[in-house]
Design an enzyme around this catalytic site. Structure first.
Site, PDB file in Angstrom:
ATOM      1  N   ALA A 150       0.810  -1.221   0.000  1.00  0.00           N
ATOM      2  CA  ALA A 150       0.000   0.000   0.000  1.00  0.00           C
ATOM      3  C   ALA A 150       0.837   1.261   0.000  1.00  0.00           C
ATOM      4  O   ALA A 150       0.312   2.349   0.217  1.00  0.00           O
ATOM      5  CB  ALA A 150      -0.908  -0.010   1.231  1.00  0.00           C
TER       6      ALA A 150
ATOM      7  N   ASN B  92       3.410  -3.263   7.812  1.00  0.00           N
ATOM      8  CA  ASN B  92       4.250  -3.606   6.670  1.00  0.00           C
ATOM      9  C   ASN B  92       4.604  -2.372   5.843  1.00  0.00           C
ATOM     10  O   ASN B  92       5.686  -2.295   5.252  1.00  0.00           O
ATOM     11  CB  ASN B  92       3.552  -4.646   5.792  1.00  0.00           C
TER      12      ASN B  92
ATOM     13  N   HIS C  26      -2.462   6.595   5.633  1.00  0.00           N
ATOM     14  CA  HIS C  26      -1.055   6.842   5.935  1.00  0.00           C
ATOM     15  C   HIS C  26      -0.676   8.209   5.376  1.00  0.00           C
ATOM     16  O   HIS C  26      -1.003   8.521   4.222  1.00  0.00           O
ATOM     17  CB  HIS C  26      -0.152   5.779   5.293  1.00  0.00           C
TER      18      HIS C  26
END
Length: 267
Positions: free
Chosen positions: A120, A188, A218
């Site tokens: 991502a 991750n 994020h």
């Protein structure tokens, strides 16, 4: 034709399998492995051409490339078996890989290869390019829906009560390496960012539980001598697992296509 094996036939693995089946590139799904054989057999019915369900050793022996989409706890066994056999491992388990740096030497010694798929992380190519020069700082703030964090190891271990949360709550602040230890199945993206940029010990991370969110978000700021990058990401969660974004499986598919495509976009 490159034979692909999928270690872990769950949310991510099933999506990867379906895309391999419909690809016109020289990729073929040869076999899978699974912790729950019964569920894997049921999921296999969705494929046009079912493949064998093997243990890890037999999976590696039967395939050229292994896609790791298993739970984090299984990463070490899958990776070691794959790399000792001189095969290619494609994974998004950045947190697990960061905690086992010896994997790189193992790959080198046996002519294996590790591909950490983008997952991502928007802008990973740009971060890697900036790292050729000088990166001054990297910060990342992750905000996740409460339901994707209630079972996280750090939350359970520290008895953090997220029930009835009405405002955002910061549940972690530290380095990417510390975050990978605290949240091995949840960071991750931060682990990949750390390995691509200034290293996990200089990458600063905050994690928030936010009851107002439906998507994992994020925000990343990279300050370097070549560019200042400000990245904002909102991942659409999968229906099966709210902690896994839909784009994660698609990034693995892209990595597999890059192995055989006559053109590759991005470094």
């Amino acid at each position: 034709m490159i034979k692909i094996g999928i270690a872990g036939f769950g949310t991510i693995g099933r999506v990867v399998a379906r895309h391999i089946e419909t690809s016109e590139l020289p990729l073929t799904l040869a076999a899978v492995s699974a912790g729950d054989r019964g569920r894997a057999e049921a999921a296999m019915a969705a494929l046009r051409t079912p493949v064998p369900i093997l243990d890890t050793a037999d999976l590696v022996a039967a395939c050229d490339v292994i896609v790791d989409s298993a739970p984090t706890a299984a990463f070490h066994d899958i990776a070691e078996t794959t790399l000792r056999a001189g095969k290619t491992l494609v994974t998004v388990s950045g947190a697990a890989l960061m905690q086992w740096p010896e994997a790189v030497e193992l790959a080198r010694a046996h002519n294996g290869r590790i591909i950490l798929a983008t997952g991502a992380l928007l802008g990973l190519d740009a971060v890697r390019a900036a790292a050729i020069g000088t990166i001054h700082s990297v910060t990342m703030v992750t905000r996740k829906p409460v339901k994707s964090l209630v079972k996280a190891e750090h939350v359970v271990r520290n008895n953090i009560d997220l029930s009835g949360l009405t405002a955002p709550l910061k549940i972690f602040e530290g380095t990417a390496r510390e975050g990978a230890v605290a949240f091995p199945a949840n960071v991750n993206v931060a682990a990949a960012l750390g390995m691509a940029g200034v290293g996990p010990d200089r990458t600063q991370l905050e994690i928030w539980a936010d009851p107002a969110l439906e998507r994992n978000t994020h925000r990343i700021v990279v300050d370097s001598d070549s560019a200042r990058l400000e990245l904002a990401i909102e991942n659409v969660p999968t229906d099966e697992n709210p902690g896994t974004g839909r784009i994660t499986a698609l990034s693995i598919v892209t990595a597999l296509r890059d192995l055989v495509s006559p053109i590759r976009i991005g470094t």
